[in-house]
Motif scaffolding. Structure first.
Motif, PDB file in Angstrom:
ATOM      1  N   GLY A  52       5.381 -10.663  14.240  1.00  0.00           N
ATOM      2  CA  GLY A  52       5.907 -11.599  15.223  1.00  0.00           C
ATOM      3  C   GLY A  52       5.342 -12.993  15.067  1.00  0.00           C
ATOM      4  O   GLY A  52       4.440 -13.243  14.256  1.00  0.00           O
ATOM      5  N   TRP A  53       5.869 -13.905  15.877  1.00  0.00           N
ATOM      6  CA  TRP A  53       5.437 -15.303  15.835  1.00  0.00           C
ATOM      7  C   TRP A  53       3.969 -15.416  16.242  1.00  0.00           C
ATOM      8  O   TRP A  53       3.508 -14.778  17.178  1.00  0.00           O
ATOM      9  CB  TRP A  53       6.289 -16.146  16.785  1.00  0.00           C
ATOM     10  N   GLY A  54       3.220 -16.240  15.512  1.00  0.00           N
ATOM     11  CA  GLY A  54       1.813 -16.449  15.817  1.00  0.00           C
ATOM     12  C   GLY A  54       0.893 -15.387  15.257  1.00  0.00           C
ATOM     13  O   GLY A  54      -0.325 -15.485  15.402  1.00  0.00           O
ATOM     14  N   CYS A  55       1.447 -14.369  14.605  1.00  0.00           N
ATOM     15  CA  CYS A  55       0.636 -13.291  14.014  1.00  0.00           C
ATOM     16  C   CYS A  55       0.740 -13.378  12.494  1.00  0.00           C
ATOM     17  O   CYS A  55       1.269 -14.334  11.937  1.00  0.00           O
ATOM     18  CB  CYS A  55       1.129 -11.931  14.496  1.00  0.00           C
ATOM     19  N   ASP A  56       0.209 -12.387  11.818  1.00  0.00           N
ATOM     20  CA  ASP A  56       0.410 -12.228  10.382  1.00  0.00           C
ATOM     21  C   ASP A  56       0.409 -10.740  10.085  1.00  0.00           C
ATOM     22  O   ASP A  56       0.403  -9.917  11.006  1.00  0.00           O
ATOM     23  CB  ASP A  56      -0.632 -13.000   9.561  1.00  0.00           C
ATOM     24  N   CYS A  57       0.389 -10.384   8.810  1.00  0.00           N
ATOM     25  CA  CYS A  57       0.560  -8.973   8.453  1.00  0.00           C
ATOM     26  C   CYS A  57      -0.567  -8.083   8.956  1.00  0.00           C
ATOM     27  O   CYS A  57      -0.400  -6.865   9.068  1.00  0.00           O
ATOM     28  CB  CYS A  57       0.728  -8.828   6.946  1.00  0.00           C
ATOM     29  N   ASN A  58      -1.722  -8.663   9.273  1.00  0.00           N
ATOM     30  CA  ASN A  58      -2.852  -7.843   9.697  1.00  0.00           C
ATOM     31  C   ASN A  58      -2.627  -7.162  11.044  1.00  0.00           C
ATOM     32  O   ASN A  58      -3.311  -6.188  11.370  1.00  0.00           O
ATOM     33  CB  ASN A  58      -4.116  -8.698   9.743  1.00  0.00           C
ATOM     34  N   ILE A  59      -1.671  -7.654  11.827  1.00  0.00           N
ATOM     35  CA  ILE A  59      -1.351  -6.994  13.096  1.00  0.00           C
ATOM     36  C   ILE A  59      -0.860  -5.564  12.866  1.00  0.00           C
ATOM     37  O   ILE A  59      -0.929  -4.709  13.749  1.00  0.00           O
ATOM     38  CB  ILE A  59      -0.290  -7.819  13.867  1.00  0.00           C
ATOM     39  N   TRP A  60      -0.402  -5.297  11.632  1.00  0.00           N
ATOM     40  CA  TRP A  60       0.172  -3.997  11.300  1.00  0.00           C
ATOM     41  C   TRP A  60      -0.843  -3.005  10.727  1.00  0.00           C
ATOM     42  O   TRP A  60      -0.453  -1.903  10.315  1.00  0.00           O
ATOM     43  CB  TRP A  60       1.292  -4.166  10.271  1.00  0.00           C
ATOM     44  N   GLN A  61      -2.117  -3.345  10.655  1.00  0.00           N
ATOM     45  CA  GLN A  61      -3.065  -2.496   9.939  1.00  0.00           C
ATOM     46  C   GLN A  61      -3.040  -1.024  10.379  1.00  0.00           C
ATOM     47  O   GLN A  61      -2.986  -0.134   9.523  1.00  0.00           O
ATOM     48  CB  GLN A  61      -4.482  -3.060  10.051  1.00  0.00           C
ATOM     49  N   PRO A  62      -3.057  -0.708  11.688  1.00  0.00           N
ATOM     50  CA  PRO A  62      -2.983   0.719  12.052  1.00  0.00           C
ATOM     51  C   PRO A  62      -1.684   1.372  11.591  1.00  0.00           C
ATOM     52  O   PRO A  62      -1.679   2.544  11.204  1.00  0.00           O
ATOM     53  CB  PRO A  62      -3.074   0.689  13.586  1.00  0.00           C
ATOM     54  N   THR A  63      -0.584   0.623  11.612  1.00  0.00           N
ATOM     55  CA  THR A  63       0.705   1.157  11.163  1.00  0.00           C
ATOM     56  C   THR A  63       0.701   1.375   9.655  1.00  0.00           C
ATOM     57  O   THR A  63       1.243   2.372   9.159  1.00  0.00           O
ATOM     58  CB  THR A  63       1.841   0.194  11.567  1.00  0.00           C
ATOM     59  N   ILE A  64       0.085   0.453   8.921  1.00  0.00           N
ATOM     60  CA  ILE A  64      -0.039   0.610   7.470  1.00  0.00           C
ATOM     61  C   ILE A  64      -0.819   1.877   7.142  1.00  0.00           C
ATOM     62  O   ILE A  64      -0.431   2.661   6.263  1.00  0.00           O
ATOM     63  CB  ILE A  64      -0.716  -0.628   6.848  1.00  0.00           C
ATOM     64  N   GLU A  65      -1.906   2.103   7.852  1.00  0.00           N
ATOM     65  CA  GLU A  65      -2.728   3.286   7.602  1.00  0.00           C
ATOM     66  C   GLU A  65      -1.939   4.562   7.868  1.00  0.00           C
ATOM     67  O   GLU A  65      -2.108   5.567   7.159  1.00  0.00           O
ATOM     68  CB  GLU A  65      -3.986   3.229   8.464  1.00  0.00           C
ATOM     69  N   LEU A  66      -1.083   4.542   8.868  1.00  0.00           N
ATOM     70  CA  LEU A  66      -0.258   5.714   9.176  1.00  0.00           C
ATOM     71  C   LEU A  66       0.823   5.930   8.118  1.00  0.00           C
ATOM     72  O   LEU A  66       1.005   7.042   7.614  1.00  0.00           O
ATOM     73  CB  LEU A  66       0.387   5.535  10.553  1.00  0.00           C
ATOM     74  N   SER A 121       1.361   4.530   4.997  1.00  0.00           N
ATOM     75  CA  SER A 121       1.127   4.448   3.554  1.00  0.00           C
ATOM     76  C   SER A 121       0.827   5.805   2.919  1.00  0.00           C
ATOM     77  O   SER A 121       0.867   5.933   1.695  1.00  0.00           O
ATOM     78  CB  SER A 121      -0.017   3.471   3.254  1.00  0.00           C
ATOM     79  N   ALA A 122       0.554   6.802   3.728  1.00  0.00           N
ATOM     80  CA  ALA A 122       0.368   8.153   3.170  1.00  0.00           C
ATOM     81  C   ALA A 122       1.699   8.765   2.743  1.00  0.00           C
ATOM     82  O   ALA A 122       1.727   9.695   1.930  1.00  0.00           O
ATOM     83  CB  ALA A 122      -0.310   9.042   4.205  1.00  0.00           C
ATOM     84  N   SER A 123       2.818   8.248   3.285  1.00  0.00           N
ATOM     85  CA  SER A 123       4.125   8.823   2.992  1.00  0.00           C
ATOM     86  C   SER A 123       5.110   7.831   2.389  1.00  0.00           C
ATOM     87  O   SER A 123       6.128   8.246   1.817  1.00  0.00           O
ATOM     88  CB  SER A 123       4.744   9.386   4.283  1.00  0.00           C
ATOM     89  N   GLU A 159       0.856  -1.196   0.000  1.00  0.00           N
ATOM     90  CA  GLU A 159       0.000   0.000   0.000  1.00  0.00           C
ATOM     91  C   GLU A 159       0.885   1.236   0.000  1.00  0.00           C
ATOM     92  O   GLU A 159       1.952   1.251   0.616  1.00  0.00           O
ATOM     93  CB  GLU A 159      -0.932   0.002   1.217  1.00  0.00           C
ATOM     94  N   GLY A 160       0.440   2.281  -0.690  1.00  0.00           N
ATOM     95  CA  GLY A 160       1.149   3.546  -0.695  1.00  0.00           C
ATOM     96  C   GLY A 160       2.255   3.614  -1.743  1.00  0.00           C
ATOM     97  O   GLY A 160       2.521   2.651  -2.464  1.00  0.00           O
TER      98      GLY A 160
END
Length: 286
Positions: free
Chosen positions: A60-74, A76-78, A49-50
């Motif tokens: 991290g272990w046991g997660c996937d990329c969706n744990i980053w959604q708030p960070t992606i939203e922040l 991807s504008a830049s 994105e972006g």
């Protein structure tokens, strides 16, 4: 504790318990993985994105990329943000051999090469921090963000080694003494009672991979990380204690530490506003 992921009508709900016993619920729109690449004959997934310089998000272990959604939203504008599902997680296939941090790092290096990325910024949480450290120690990177990152081998108590070696002894002797079927039942019960939630939920292959990765100490490569490093840490993280962050800060010559007071192993979610402010300052986002 490790987070619980629930999906309902394209919403991702992340539920975990903080250090003081409170349940924390975070939700966001579920992202569909639409990009694939191959490494070691395994199909791996990622999303983009972006636009702009590249930031790689490594979960991290046991997660996937969706744990980053708030960070992606922040970000991807830049930036052009690439969030990866490591092998064995999310939409990525499981390795067919026992990988270590080396193989996971090579899989990210393969993606960087395939996409022609130059000097990415790495953001790694927990196990993703391990990969970020090894990657940055031998590749040119712009910046590195490590949040509650693994990489310092934990100090083991006498009690830990007692449990490990009595369990190994059980696996050797019980099949001989009481038969294979009954022995396996007792061994599984012991494993469920004493193993971590990450270990107990994993497939046999991913258990072997976890056992290998968790015992890899990366302190010897940390001095080779020359890029600016932001360490963002929960003050009451018990999985990767704050002492690990202080050790990383000493070993990496250009590292600074932000402590999220009262936060545990998911400080970027538990102290979201501080996380956003820290990222914006470190990555020079207006």
């Amino acid at each position: 504790m490790a987070p619980i992921f629930l999906f309902y009508e394209r919403q991702l709900f992340v539920i975990f318990r903080t250090f003081n016993g409170c349940d924390y619920i975070f939700f966001t729109t579920f992202a569909i993985m639409d990009k694939r690449y191959s490494y070691d004959d395994i199909e791996l997934a990622y999303r983009i994105e972006g636009e702009g310089d590249t930031v790689l998000l490594l979960h991290g272990w046991g997660c996937d990329c969706n744990i980053w959604q708030p960070t992606i939203e922040l970000l991807s504008a830049s930036y052009r943000v690439i969030a990866v599902d490591f092998a064995g997680f999310g939409h990525s296939a499981e390795p067919t051999t026992v990988w270590g941090v080396e193989e996971y790092t090579r899989s990210i290096e393969a993606l960087v090469k395939e996409l022609g990325i130059v000097r990415p910024t790495l953001v790694g949480h927990s196990f993703g921090g391990r990969v970020s450290i090894l990657y940055a120690s031998r590749n040119d990177v712009e910046r590195v963000v490590l949040t509650d990152a693994a990489g310092v081998k934990p100090r083991r108590t006498v009690g830990y080694y007692y449990k490990v070696y009595t369990f190994k002894l059980m696996k050797c002797l019980l099949p001989v003494l009481i038969g294979r079927q009954k022995a396996q039942m007792l061994i599984d019960q012991r494993r469920a009672a004493s193993g971590s939630s990450d270990y107990n939920r994993a497939t046999p292959m991913m258990r072997a991979i976890l056992s290998k990765c968790v015992n890899e100490d990366l302190c010897h490569v940390m001095p080779k990380v020359k890029a600016p490093v932001l360490l963002f840490w929960g003050s009451v993280d018990t999985a990767t204690p704050l002492a690990d962050a202080h050790k990383m800060q000493r070993l990496m010559s250009n590292a600074g530490l932000v402590v999220a007071e009262g936060a545990g192993h998911f400080a970027m979610l538990e102290q979201a506003e501080l996380w956003r402010a820290s990222l914006k300052s470190f990555l020079k986002i207006e």
